[in-house]
Design an enzyme around this catalytic site. Structure first.
Site, PDB file in Angstrom:
ATOM      1  N   HIS A 190       0.813  -1.221   0.000  1.00 19.85           N
ATOM      2  CA  HIS A 190       0.000   0.000   0.000  1.00 19.85           C
ATOM      3  C   HIS A 190       0.846   1.271   0.000  1.00 19.85           C
ATOM      4  O   HIS A 190       0.325   2.372  -0.134  1.00 19.85           O
ATOM      5  CB  HIS A 190      -0.944  -0.008   1.206  1.00 19.85           C
ATOM      6  CG  HIS A 190      -2.230   0.734   0.965  1.00 19.85           C
ATOM      7  ND1 HIS A 190      -2.446   1.549  -0.128  1.00 19.85           N
ATOM      8  CD2 HIS A 190      -3.386   0.779   1.684  1.00 19.85           C
ATOM      9  CE1 HIS A 190      -3.653   2.066  -0.070  1.00 19.85           C
ATOM     10  NE2 HIS A 190      -4.251   1.613   1.015  1.00 19.85           N
TER      11      HIS A 190
ATOM     12  N   ASP B 186      -2.330   1.687  -4.878  1.00 20.82           N
ATOM     13  CA  ASP B 186      -3.579   2.075  -4.211  1.00 20.82           C
ATOM     14  C   ASP B 186      -4.671   1.040  -4.456  1.00 20.82           C
ATOM     15  O   ASP B 186      -4.600   0.237  -5.384  1.00 20.82           O
ATOM     16  CB  ASP B 186      -4.025   3.470  -4.646  1.00 20.82           C
ATOM     17  CG  ASP B 186      -4.199   3.551  -6.143  1.00 20.82           C
ATOM     18  OD1 ASP B 186      -5.072   2.847  -6.674  1.00 20.82           O
ATOM     19  OD2 ASP B 186      -3.434   4.304  -6.790  1.00 20.82           O
TER      20      ASP B 186
END
Ligand code: CAO
Length: 380
Positions: free
Chosen positions: A350, A354
């Site tokens: 992350h 995204d």
């Protein structure tokens, strides 16, 4: 829950089971003395035995002759866990063994000691496994040692996990059509080659997911080749051999290469080269069991997928056999039919990926598998 790692070949010392000679060892059931008098002389024995008022209360409530309970405290004092253990085993009909005169500090093989804070057991105690034998100290070496390293590295990375349900009805049909013709060429066609190829086709649209990131997190490399690692379960632990350049390979070639790697993994003959250079990883834990699994990244890769077990479950479909909309269900234009379903969970780094990108990638992968003919138009 799922851990996945790349491992290097060699140095894979198997488990060595080491007994600890200094451990005082007793079978679990040796925690007891004969109980022929249990329940008969409880009132008398309550006074004789070294113990606490709380233990006496439990004994009284449960009609236990405390002289029949093996005390493991100092000077043979009957501790709360001793009586709880006695009651658990009495409830399961475990026969008592002859008394042991000397107090035992800690019966290491008895796995069932209740915590001091445990409530007083009632008539149906929770069953506990009976295990006897000796404790074993097992060095963490070889494949397991590498797993420690890679998992420790992976846990430095903030994971994002995204799950989806895939309808396998069409893929099941396609596979059954291809399976026999492939078998004639001595190729085993499981679902894996289809899922691997679909992932590669989807990666062509999302090159940022076929990537690795450097340790300083200052640069991401989008790899031209889809070198897809496949997690494999072996007697020595998890290994993740790599299928090279999947984007340039046919389904048959992928199936053949997978078979070669799987055979080598099972024999323990994978080479270091076969285990290195992955750019993306897939794990079919569902071939063993489980409906969902949350995969852990193979750093420095930025994405991994884990598949659950195929299941046949009821789902609403419309008159064209497509998943029904809420309106169609409410208007009575849908019916419930059995569907072959599989869950996938994608984990991504992350820091550099995204959730929206993962979701879009997953949608494309899902479309290829649910409408496998659509793969044909994108094959090279
Ligand atoms: N659900 C239900 N059945 C499945 C399935 C799934 N998700 N995946 C495979 N199967 C079926 C196959 O279709 C095959 O049945 P048929 O012979 O009737 O076709 C059977 O299970 C055996 O498949 P397989 O395991 O030989 O082959 P595969 O290509 O599907 O999987 C491999 C290969 C190497 C991925 C698998 O054997 C394996 O090791 N999986 C475990 C991976 C793992 O441990 N992951 C966890 C990592 S984290 O610790």
């Amino acid at each position: 829950m799922v851990d996945i790692e790349t491992v290097a070949a060699g140095g894979t010392t198997g488990k060595k089971l080491v007994n600890e000679p200094s451990d005082p060892v007793l079978p679990a059931s040796s925690h007891y003395k004969p109980s022929s008098a249990a329940g008969q002389s409880a009132a008398v024995s309550l006074e004789k035995v070294l113990t606490t008022p709380a233990v006496r209360k439990i004994a009284k409530e449960n009609q236990v002759d405390l002289t029949q309970v093996r005390g493991t405290g100092p000077k043979g004092r009957v501790l709360k866990e001793d009586i709880l253990l006695y009651l658990q085993n009495r409830g399961r009909g475990i026969p008592n063994l002859p008394p042991v005169s000397a107090p035992v500090s800690s019966p290491v093989s008895a796995p069932v000691s209740a915590p001091a804070s445990a409530p007083t057991p009632i008539s149906a105690p929770t069953p506990v496994p009976v295990v006897s034998g000796v404790d074993q100290r097992v060095p963490i070496r070889g494949v397991q040692r590498l797993m420690v390293k890679s998992m420790t590295a992976a846990l430095q990375v903030q994971h994002l996990t995204y799950c989806e349900e895939i309808n396998f009805d069409a893929l099941k049909q396609l596979r059954s059509e291809l399976k026999s013709s492939m078998a004639k060429r001595n190729i085993k066609l499981s679902y894996m080659p289809l899922m691997i190829k679909a992932a590669s086709l989807a990666l062509l649209q999302f090159p940022q997911l076929n990537a690795t990131v450097n340790s300083e997190v200052t640069e991401v490399v989008y790899h031209a080749n889809h070198n897809i690692g496949v997690a494999m379960d072996t007697a020595k632990g998890l290994v993740v051999p790599v299928l090279r350049s999947v984007q340039a390979k046919s389904l048959a070639e992928i199936a053949q290469e997978l078979q070669v790697l799987q055979d080598a993994a099972l024999k323990g003959t994978l080479t270091e080269a076969q285990l290195q250079g992955g750019t993306f990883t897939l794990s079919n834990i569902g071939s063993i069991g489980g409906t969902y699994a949350v995969p852990v990244l193979v750093v420095p890769q930025v994405m991994i997928g884990a598949f659950g077990r195929l299941q046949t479950l009821p789902r609403y479909v419309n008159s064209r056999g497509q998943p029904a909309t809420v309106e169609q269900i409410e208007d009575g234009e849908a019916q419930v039919c059995p569907a072959t379903l599989m869950n996938v969970s994608w984990s991504a780094d992350h820091r550099v990926v995204d959730g929206a990108t993962v979701a879009k990638f997953s949608n494309v992968w899902k479309k290829y598998l649910e409408h496998p003919a659509s793969m044909l138009s994108d094959l090279r």
